[in-house]
Motif scaffolding. Sequence first.
Motif, PDB file in Angstrom:
ATOM      1  N   PRO A  14      19.554 -64.389 -55.234  1.00  0.00           N
ATOM      2  CA  PRO A  14      19.352 -65.016 -53.914  1.00  0.00           C
ATOM      3  C   PRO A  14      18.004 -64.652 -53.279  1.00  0.00           C
ATOM      4  O   PRO A  14      17.395 -65.478 -52.602  1.00  0.00           O
ATOM      5  CB  PRO A  14      20.515 -64.481 -53.075  1.00  0.00           C
ATOM      6  N   LEU A  15      17.541 -63.443 -53.508  1.00  0.00           N
ATOM      7  CA  LEU A  15      16.252 -63.042 -52.958  1.00  0.00           C
ATOM      8  C   LEU A  15      15.119 -63.825 -53.613  1.00  0.00           C
ATOM      9  O   LEU A  15      14.183 -64.251 -52.952  1.00  0.00           O
ATOM     10  CB  LEU A  15      16.040 -61.537 -53.136  1.00  0.00           C
ATOM     11  N   GLY A  16      15.233 -64.049 -54.909  1.00  0.00           N
ATOM     12  CA  GLY A  16      14.237 -64.869 -55.596  1.00  0.00           C
ATOM     13  C   GLY A  16      14.244 -66.303 -55.107  1.00  0.00           C
ATOM     14  O   GLY A  16      13.187 -66.925 -54.950  1.00  0.00           O
ATOM     15  N   GLY A  41      24.226 -67.760 -60.648  1.00  0.00           N
ATOM     16  CA  GLY A  41      23.117 -67.586 -59.720  1.00  0.00           C
ATOM     17  C   GLY A  41      21.800 -67.387 -60.437  1.00  0.00           C
ATOM     18  O   GLY A  41      20.761 -67.893 -60.018  1.00  0.00           O
ATOM     19  N   LEU A  42      21.831 -66.651 -61.534  1.00  0.00           N
ATOM     20  CA  LEU A  42      20.625 -66.421 -62.327  1.00  0.00           C
ATOM     21  C   LEU A  42      20.113 -67.717 -62.939  1.00  0.00           C
ATOM     22  O   LEU A  42      18.911 -68.005 -62.902  1.00  0.00           O
ATOM     23  CB  LEU A  42      20.905 -65.383 -63.416  1.00  0.00           C
ATOM     24  N   VAL A  43      21.007 -68.517 -63.483  1.00  0.00           N
ATOM     25  CA  VAL A  43      20.598 -69.800 -64.071  1.00  0.00           C
ATOM     26  C   VAL A  43      19.998 -70.705 -62.995  1.00  0.00           C
ATOM     27  O   VAL A  43      18.976 -71.354 -63.226  1.00  0.00           O
ATOM     28  CB  VAL A  43      21.806 -70.485 -64.759  1.00  0.00           C
ATOM     29  N   HIS A  44      20.589 -70.722 -61.834  1.00  0.00           N
ATOM     30  CA  HIS A  44      20.086 -71.571 -60.751  1.00  0.00           C
ATOM     31  C   HIS A  44      18.697 -71.135 -60.301  1.00  0.00           C
ATOM     32  O   HIS A  44      17.810 -71.965 -60.107  1.00  0.00           O
ATOM     33  CB  HIS A  44      21.069 -71.548 -59.579  1.00  0.00           C
ATOM     34  N   VAL A  45      18.471 -69.836 -60.144  1.00  0.00           N
ATOM     35  CA  VAL A  45      17.159 -69.382 -59.686  1.00  0.00           C
ATOM     36  C   VAL A  45      16.104 -69.600 -60.768  1.00  0.00           C
ATOM     37  O   VAL A  45      14.945 -69.908 -60.463  1.00  0.00           O
ATOM     38  CB  VAL A  45      17.201 -67.924 -59.192  1.00  0.00           C
ATOM     39  N   ILE A  46      16.466 -69.478 -62.021  1.00  0.00           N
ATOM     40  CA  ILE A  46      15.508 -69.773 -63.096  1.00  0.00           C
ATOM     41  C   ILE A  46      15.143 -71.259 -63.053  1.00  0.00           C
ATOM     42  O   ILE A  46      13.979 -71.637 -63.227  1.00  0.00           O
ATOM     43  CB  ILE A  46      16.080 -69.357 -64.473  1.00  0.00           C
ATOM     44  N   TRP A  47      16.124 -72.092 -62.796  1.00  0.00           N
ATOM     45  CA  TRP A  47      15.850 -73.530 -62.661  1.00  0.00           C
ATOM     46  C   TRP A  47      14.914 -73.793 -61.483  1.00  0.00           C
ATOM     47  O   TRP A  47      13.987 -74.603 -61.576  1.00  0.00           O
ATOM     48  CB  TRP A  47      17.160 -74.301 -62.501  1.00  0.00           C
TER      49      TRP A  47
END
Length: 52
Positions: A14-16, A41-47
Motif C-alpha cells: 500500500p505504501l508503494g 496486493g503485491l501483484v497489484h502494486v507491481i502492475w
Amino acid sequence: MELLRIIISVLLPPLGAFFKVGLGLQFWINLVLTLCGYFPGLVHVIWLLARK
C-alpha cells in the motif's frame, strides 16, 4: 528513485501504491487486496509500477 519505490512496494504494497498514485482509488484497492493477503496486493502494486 524508481529502485527505492520498488523496494518499498515489495515490503509494504500500500505504501508503494501511495507513492505512485496518491490517495486515489488504486491506493484503496491495493489496501483491500493487501488486507486479503500479501500476494494480491503485491501483484497489484507491481502492475501499477509497470503501467507508467
